[in-house]
Design an enzyme around this catalytic site. Sequence first.
Site, PDB file in Angstrom:
ATOM      1  N   LYS A  65      38.616  24.521  46.424  1.00 36.47           N
ATOM      2  CA  LYS A  65      38.288  25.137  47.712  1.00 36.47           C
ATOM      3  C   LYS A  65      37.041  24.484  48.336  1.00 36.47           C
ATOM      4  O   LYS A  65      37.036  23.292  48.522  1.00 36.47           O
ATOM      5  CB  LYS A  65      38.159  26.642  47.508  1.00 36.47           C
ATOM      6  N   ASP A  88      33.444  35.246  40.364  1.00 36.75           N
ATOM      7  CA  ASP A  88      34.205  34.176  41.003  1.00 36.75           C
ATOM      8  C   ASP A  88      33.578  33.958  42.388  1.00 36.75           C
ATOM      9  O   ASP A  88      33.696  34.796  43.278  1.00 36.75           O
ATOM     10  CB  ASP A  88      35.678  34.600  41.113  1.00 36.75           C
ATOM     11  N   TYR A 109      41.878  37.630  43.547  1.00 32.58           N
ATOM     12  CA  TYR A 109      42.946  36.660  43.796  1.00 32.58           C
ATOM     13  C   TYR A 109      44.181  37.025  42.948  1.00 32.58           C
ATOM     14  O   TYR A 109      44.051  37.340  41.757  1.00 32.58           O
ATOM     15  CB  TYR A 109      42.417  35.259  43.465  1.00 32.58           C
ATOM     16  N   ARG A 118      39.648  13.482  26.390  1.00 29.63           N
ATOM     17  CA  ARG A 118      39.759  14.933  26.545  1.00 29.63           C
ATOM     18  C   ARG A 118      38.406  15.577  26.232  1.00 29.63           C
ATOM     19  O   ARG A 118      37.987  16.532  26.857  1.00 29.63           O
ATOM     20  CB  ARG A 118      40.841  15.506  25.617  1.00 29.63           C
TER      21      ARG A 118
HETATM   22  C1  LIG Z   1      39.107  33.324  44.692  1.00 27.39           C
HETATM   23  C2  LIG Z   1      39.993  32.425  43.900  1.00 27.39           C
HETATM   24  N1  LIG Z   1      39.744  32.248  42.593  1.00 27.39           N
HETATM   25  C3  LIG Z   1      40.514  31.437  41.834  1.00 27.39           C
HETATM   26  C4  LIG Z   1      41.594  30.761  42.373  1.00 27.39           C
HETATM   27  C5  LIG Z   1      42.445  29.894  41.494  1.00 27.39           C
HETATM   28  O1  LIG Z   1      42.134  28.560  41.696  1.00 27.39           O
HETATM   29  P1  LIG Z   1      43.174  27.358  41.472  1.00 27.39           P
HETATM   30  O2  LIG Z   1      44.223  27.489  42.527  1.00 27.39           O
HETATM   31  O3  LIG Z   1      42.319  26.143  41.594  1.00 27.39           O
HETATM   32  O4  LIG Z   1      43.739  27.524  40.106  1.00 27.39           O
HETATM   33  C6  LIG Z   1      41.876  30.911  43.720  1.00 27.39           C
HETATM   34  C7  LIG Z   1      43.025  30.200  44.309  1.00 27.39           C
HETATM   35  O5  LIG Z   1      43.400  30.394  45.438  1.00 27.39           O
HETATM   36  C8  LIG Z   1      41.064  31.766  44.513  1.00 27.39           C
HETATM   37  O6  LIG Z   1      41.308  31.970  45.812  1.00 27.39           O
END
Ligand SMILES: Cc1ncc(COP(=O)(O)O)c(C=O)c1O
Length: 378
Positions: free
Chosen positions: A194, A169, A98, A46
């Site tokens: 992604k 982000d 998101y 971990r």
């Molecule tokens: C812009 C964005 N940030 C964060 C996330 C969250 O990521 P995760 O699904 O890997 O937890 C997403 C998920 O679709 C996203 O589109």
Amino acid sequence: MGFATDCIHAGQEPDPSTGAIITPLFQTSTYVQEGLGRHKGYEYARTQNPTRRALEKNLAALEGGTDAYCYASGMAATHAVLSLLEAGQRVVVSDNVYGGTHRLFTKVLSRCGLQFAFLEASDAAALDARAGDFAMLWIETPTNPLMKICDIAALAEVARKRGAILAVDNTFLSPFLQRPLALGADIVVHSTTKFLNGHSDSVGGVAVVRSPGHAEALRFYQNAAGAILSPFDAWLVLRGTKTLALRMPRHEENGRKVAEFLRGQEKVRKVYWPGFPDHPGHDLQRRQASGFGSMITFDLGGLEAARRLLDAVRLCALAESLGGIETLISHPATMTHAGYTQAERDALGITDGLVRISVGCEDAEDLLADLRRALDGV
Ligand SMILES: Cc1ncc(COP(=O)(O)O)c(C=O)c1O
């Protein structure tokens, strides 16, 4: 080194015990110690894992950070970054993020004493005037799903004046197209699920930092809270980033073709994509990024029209997520942004007729044919 070279090599050395060119998958829970207090720097998985660490170094290099920490998902990475704050502190958030981020902030972290204000962030001066004091500014640019562009450098200044952290982000563009730390941001977050992984076969997240203090706090949190990226997922994302610089130009080229095609369709009321010269954020996007990305949102006018299109597509896969090599198509109101209330979606303009497409790397002609056929039935 150049960006493509870093994609392939940064953080990775041939394995010293075998010469294997690929970082091994250290699928282990613990490490045998030579004696009490004597070990090779690895005690428990971990806390430390060489595969995960190689990915962290790779991603730090790609974003131009000093360090990075990987977590079990993009949401876990987001949670890690918010752990830098203390109860009572205030976070200003760009207003269409998101849905999962909105849900974490409003339904979980607000119960722990953090305060959140969601503000329109595409006008940095207006945000500066309205925001009041805050400890962190959290933005997505382009915003999700309406593709507004936020001025990272100007917002970094807005945060700096208050001694606050700017976290970006960068999931929608990847460091191939946009590097927020170079524009003054303090922390970059990705859902590695992604574009970074790119192959729709892993869920993960990363936070990349510039300051040693943030690095130490995120490393501590990673071990303390334990939402680590698994070795196998780290290995998959390492394989994914090797081809990031090859995949992104194709995403970009196909994104443009799909956006232009959609804009020419009678049944499509509006297309949200910053690559159009008349998009309000187009010039800013040209200045702060090296492309426009392959995330496109378009308006079909209502739920029934969106449903007919989404039921009819064949090659474009109706699925949550984005950034895969396959084209993914989704319905923000009921999928990615279901975490918002109807009233919140209405206020933001996330209407039931919106469809979001993450354009993949297929032959563009095949994608256009699929969309053309599906639109015929709308
Ligand atoms: C812009 C964005 N940030 C964060 C996330 C969250 O990521 P995760 O699904 O890997 O937890 C997403 C998920 O679709 C996203 O589109």
